[in-house]
Design a protein around this motif. Structure first.
Motif, PDB file in Angstrom:
ATOM      1  N   UNK A 115       0.829  -1.307  -0.056  1.00  0.00           N
ATOM      2  CA  UNK A 115       0.094  -0.097   0.159  1.00  0.00           C
ATOM      3  C   UNK A 115       0.981   1.260   0.104  1.00  0.00           C
ATOM      4  N   UNK A 116       0.859   2.148  -0.960  1.00  0.00           N
ATOM      5  CA  UNK A 116       1.617   3.400  -1.085  1.00  0.00           C
ATOM      6  C   UNK A 116       0.384   4.481  -0.856  1.00  0.00           C
ATOM      7  N   UNK A 117       0.573   5.144   0.309  1.00  0.00           N
ATOM      8  CA  UNK A 117       0.037   6.177   0.703  1.00  0.00           C
ATOM      9  C   UNK A 117       0.547   7.683   0.227  1.00  0.00           C
ATOM     10  N   UNK A 118      -0.237   8.006  -0.878  1.00  0.00           N
ATOM     11  CA  UNK A 118       0.421   9.437  -1.272  1.00  0.00           C
ATOM     12  C   UNK A 118      -0.499  10.406  -0.828  1.00  0.00           C
ATOM     13  N   UNK A 119       0.310  11.330  -0.282  1.00  0.00           N
ATOM     14  CA  UNK A 119      -0.236  12.590   0.364  1.00  0.00           C
ATOM     15  C   UNK A 119       0.249  14.056  -0.202  1.00  0.00           C
ATOM     16  N   UNK A 120      -0.041  14.278  -1.240  1.00  0.00           N
ATOM     17  CA  UNK A 120       0.432  15.479  -2.087  1.00  0.00           C
ATOM     18  C   UNK A 120      -0.812  16.262  -2.594  1.00  0.00           C
ATOM     19  N   UNK A 121      -0.728  17.522  -1.932  1.00  0.00           N
ATOM     20  CA  UNK A 121      -2.256  18.281  -2.268  1.00  0.00           C
ATOM     21  C   UNK A 121      -2.538  18.659  -3.555  1.00  0.00           C
ATOM     22  N   UNK A 122      -1.286  18.556  -4.510  1.00  0.00           N
ATOM     23  CA  UNK A 122      -1.727  18.960  -5.745  1.00  0.00           C
ATOM     24  C   UNK A 122      -0.765  18.057  -6.758  1.00  0.00           C
ATOM     25  N   UNK A 123      -1.173  16.658  -6.725  1.00  0.00           N
ATOM     26  CA  UNK A 123      -0.478  15.765  -7.536  1.00  0.00           C
ATOM     27  C   UNK A 123      -0.498  15.958  -8.821  1.00  0.00           C
ATOM     28  N   UNK A 124      -1.379  16.235  -9.258  1.00  0.00           N
ATOM     29  CA  UNK A 124      -1.692  16.713 -10.827  1.00  0.00           C
ATOM     30  C   UNK A 124      -0.639  17.572 -11.239  1.00  0.00           C
ATOM     31  N   UNK A 125      -0.230  18.515 -10.565  1.00  0.00           N
ATOM     32  CA  UNK A 125       0.846  19.436 -11.116  1.00  0.00           C
ATOM     33  C   UNK A 125       2.256  19.185 -10.389  1.00  0.00           C
ATOM     34  N   UNK A 126       2.331  18.074  -9.812  1.00  0.00           N
ATOM     35  CA  UNK A 126       3.593  17.674  -9.359  1.00  0.00           C
ATOM     36  C   UNK A 126       4.373  16.912 -10.296  1.00  0.00           C
ATOM     37  N   UNK A 127       5.821  17.130 -10.293  1.00  0.00           N
ATOM     38  CA  UNK A 127       6.667  16.500 -11.406  1.00  0.00           C
ATOM     39  C   UNK A 127       7.180  15.145 -10.756  1.00  0.00           C
ATOM     40  N   UNK A 128       7.637  15.281  -9.640  1.00  0.00           N
ATOM     41  CA  UNK A 128       8.371  14.057  -9.181  1.00  0.00           C
ATOM     42  C   UNK A 128       7.389  13.001  -8.505  1.00  0.00           C
ATOM     43  N   UNK A 129       6.546  13.564  -7.715  1.00  0.00           N
ATOM     44  CA  UNK A 129       5.687  12.353  -7.029  1.00  0.00           C
ATOM     45  C   UNK A 129       4.662  11.911  -8.028  1.00  0.00           C
ATOM     46  N   UNK A 130       4.245  12.780  -9.110  1.00  0.00           N
ATOM     47  CA  UNK A 130       3.467  12.285 -10.227  1.00  0.00           C
ATOM     48  C   UNK A 130       4.364  11.353 -10.990  1.00  0.00           C
ATOM     49  N   UNK A 131       5.396  11.480 -11.263  1.00  0.00           N
ATOM     50  CA  UNK A 131       6.127  10.497 -11.820  1.00  0.00           C
ATOM     51  C   UNK A 131       6.189   9.099 -11.127  1.00  0.00           C
ATOM     52  N   UNK A 132       6.498   9.249  -9.899  1.00  0.00           N
ATOM     53  CA  UNK A 132       6.522   8.091  -9.044  1.00  0.00           C
ATOM     54  C   UNK A 132       5.305   7.090  -8.977  1.00  0.00           C
ATOM     55  N   UNK A 133       4.125   7.817  -8.899  1.00  0.00           N
ATOM     56  CA  UNK A 133       2.756   7.317  -9.068  1.00  0.00           C
ATOM     57  C   UNK A 133       2.664   6.578 -10.430  1.00  0.00           C
ATOM     58  N   UNK A 134       2.768   7.343 -11.076  1.00  0.00           N
ATOM     59  CA  UNK A 134       2.707   6.820 -12.667  1.00  0.00           C
ATOM     60  C   UNK A 134       3.293   5.546 -12.934  1.00  0.00           C
ATOM     61  N   UNK A 135       4.713   5.512 -12.400  1.00  0.00           N
ATOM     62  CA  UNK A 135       5.781   4.446 -12.451  1.00  0.00           C
ATOM     63  C   UNK A 135       4.887   3.075 -11.603  1.00  0.00           C
ATOM     64  N   UNK A 136       4.440   3.255 -10.368  1.00  0.00           N
ATOM     65  CA  UNK A 136       3.731   2.442  -9.733  1.00  0.00           C
ATOM     66  C   UNK A 136       2.720   1.846 -10.322  1.00  0.00           C
TER      67      UNK A 136
END
Length: 175
Positions: A4-25
């Protein structure tokens, strides 16, 4: 059982790093459940029982967030306060995190050299993240350290972002 990966980013859609990590997973849905707190709880009202059952149904737990003011985003702090309850996560009968592998994945806007005894902020990222490590240990979890990307504020190149996502995937695979 999946991780389980709990992602807590208030604007994931505009993120570069966190968004790319989520896309990879998300390329591996058989291995990972991606749980985006700001998407699930936009009003901040956390369903504690639902969250506890979700954690219980997974083998490993990874908390992913950007470092905000040398801490976590407020919704993740609220999640910990609400979900990690006495009798469930800790205490004489609280064993739901006991021996569960727990890791953190953070993006830091600041460069790595600024996170050092002689750097601009005088503390390492490992030191900044100590409260999260202690929380995991307090709950008798099997703490597995953290993965970090430094310098997110400095517009990392596409190749740096891609490498970071692959390195993150490898980090989680080797928990």
């Amino acid at each position: 059982m999946k991780t389980l990966v709990i992602v807590t980013h208030p604007s994931l859609e505009t993120s570069v790093i966190n968004k790319s990590w989520v896309e990879e997973l998300k390329k591996h849905p058989e291995k990972y459940t991606i749980h985006e707190l700001y998407k699930v709880y936009p009003n901040g009202n956390i369903d504690v029982e639902k969250e506890q059952k979700l954690v219980e149904s997974h083998r490993n737990l990874v908390f992913q967030f950007p470092v905000y003011w040398f801490n976590c985003p407020p919704l993740f702090k609220k999640w910990m306060d609400d979900v990690l309850t006495y009798g469930w996560a800790y205490g004489s009968t609280g064993d739901n995190l006991k021996n569960r592998k727990v890791a953190f994945a953070v993006s830091a806007g600041i460069k790595k050299e600024d996170y050092s005894e002689n750097g601009r902020y005088q503390y390492s990222l490992e030191e900044v993240l100590v409260p999260f490590k202690i929380t995991a240990l307090y709950c008798n979890a099997d703490y597995r350290s953290f993965f970090a990307f430094y310098g997110a504020e400095y517009e990392p190149s596409a190749s740096e972002v891609k490498k970071s996502a692959q390195d993150y995937f490898n980090f989680i695979e080797n928990l």
